[in-house]
Enzyme design. Structure first.
Site, PDB file in Angstrom:
ATOM      1  N   SER A   1       0.992  -1.036   0.386  1.00 45.43           N
ATOM      2  CA  SER A   1      -0.167  -0.275   0.026  1.00 45.43           C
ATOM      3  C   SER A   1       0.988   1.297  -0.360  1.00 45.43           C
ATOM      4  CB  SER A   1      -0.984  -0.161   0.627  1.00 45.43           C
ATOM      5  OG  SER A   1      -0.217   0.552   2.289  1.00 45.43           O
TER       6      SER A   1
ATOM      7  N   ASP B   1      -0.932   7.653  10.426  1.00 47.04           N
ATOM      8  CA  ASP B   1      -1.795   6.696  10.777  1.00 47.04           C
ATOM      9  C   ASP B   1      -1.248   6.204  11.377  1.00 47.04           C
ATOM     10  OD1 ASP B   1      -0.838   5.573   9.241  1.00 47.04           O
ATOM     11  OD2 ASP B   1      -2.819   4.319   8.784  1.00 47.04           O
TER      12      ASP B   1
ATOM     13  N   HIS C   1       0.874   3.896   8.069  1.00 51.35           N
ATOM     14  CA  HIS C   1       1.756   5.184   6.243  1.00 51.35           C
ATOM     15  C   HIS C   1       1.860   6.343   6.182  1.00 51.35           C
ATOM     16  CE1 HIS C   1      -1.697   1.612   6.102  1.00 51.35           C
ATOM     17  NE2 HIS C   1      -1.324   1.489   4.789  1.00 51.35           N
TER      18      HIS C   1
END
Length: 268
Positions: free
Chosen positions: A13, A224, A227
């Protein structure tokens, strides 16, 4: 005219979301705690496309680990939207999910992770004849920040994924996976006459004061806890460019910049 070069971004991601441009949009809030900011892949795309040096192909796969990447890598390479011979740089950026705690679905044991990264790099070298490869170390995790975010985001959902407890991620665990990624990149660099190198995102982010500051997603490097924020994306972008410059030089990676099509002055 020489064909335009290509760059392949391969990862999880943190690569997929690296094309982020609009952190204020509600639809992107879940990507990274609502503060993805301008992604490192988007910065790299601008850096290369503005001078017609290379096209960037993003094959980030959110949630993936190195094991699952190996499973789909043949399809990724087969379906590339550019010729294999044009790919002059590839990035391999896994470890954030591999480093989840043992027993979590995404966890990959450290020795297997190191073996997987080596196999991914070897497959890229075999399939892409002109490529140079950067192994990027996984970024550090801000343990408390990520666990609080995960609990607040997923704890009330009936579909339990392991994220409601943060996946058991920790800074100490990610450090070991970063060291393994570094070993692979440096070792394969020696084995391949310098075709492989390392961009050390882990150490670069750790060197930023207050990289894990709580309560300020933009000032910190991890929005967060896991990320990247705008600041973290900038650090990775600079680490990638610095590594390319030190290892090979941008002119060596993209020697025919802007020569794929005639200059406008030649069109009269």
């Amino acid at each position: 005219m020489a064909p335009r070069s290509s760059v392949l971004l391969l990862g999880d991601s943190i690569t997929q979301f690296s094309q982020s441009l609009f952190p204020e949009k509600d639809s992107t809030a879940w990507h990274s705690g609502g503060a993805g900011g301008l992604g490192w892949g988007a910065m790299l795309t601008e850096h290369l496309s503005m001078s017609r040096r290379a096209d960037v192909v993003n094959r980030g796969l959110a949630g993936y680990n190195s094991r699952w990447c190996l499973r789909v890598l043949p399809q990724i390479l087969e379906d590339m939207p550019c010729k294999a011979s044009t790919v002059t740089l590839a990035t391999v950026f896994f470890g954030a999910n591999d480093a989840a705690a043992e027993g979590q679905q995404q966890h990959v044991p450290l020795d297997e992770y190191e073996k997987n990264i080596r196999e991914i790099v070897s497959a890229l070298l075999e399939h892409l004849p002109s490529v140079r490869i950067l192994v990027i170390t996984p970024p550090p995790v801000a343990d408390a920040k990520w666990q609080a975010y995960a609990k607040n985001t997923w704890a009330r959902k009936s579909d339990k994924s392991g994220f409601e407890a943060g996946g058991g991620r920790s800074l100490d665990a990610v450090r070991r996976y970063a060291e393994a990624a570094r070993r692979v990149g440096e070792g394969m660099g020696k084995e391949t006459d310098g075709r492989v190198g390392v961009a050390d995102a882990f150490e670069a982010i750790l060197a930023v004061p207050d990289w894990d500051i709580y309560g300020d997603s933009e000032a910190a490097c991890v929005s967060d806890g896991l990320h990247l924020s705008s600041a973290g994306n900038w650090v990775v972008f600079e680490a990638v460019l610095e590594a390319c410059g030190l290892l090979w030089g941008e002119k060596a990676l993209w020697p025919d910049a802007g020569q794929d099509l005639p200059h406008w002055s030649e069109m009269a």
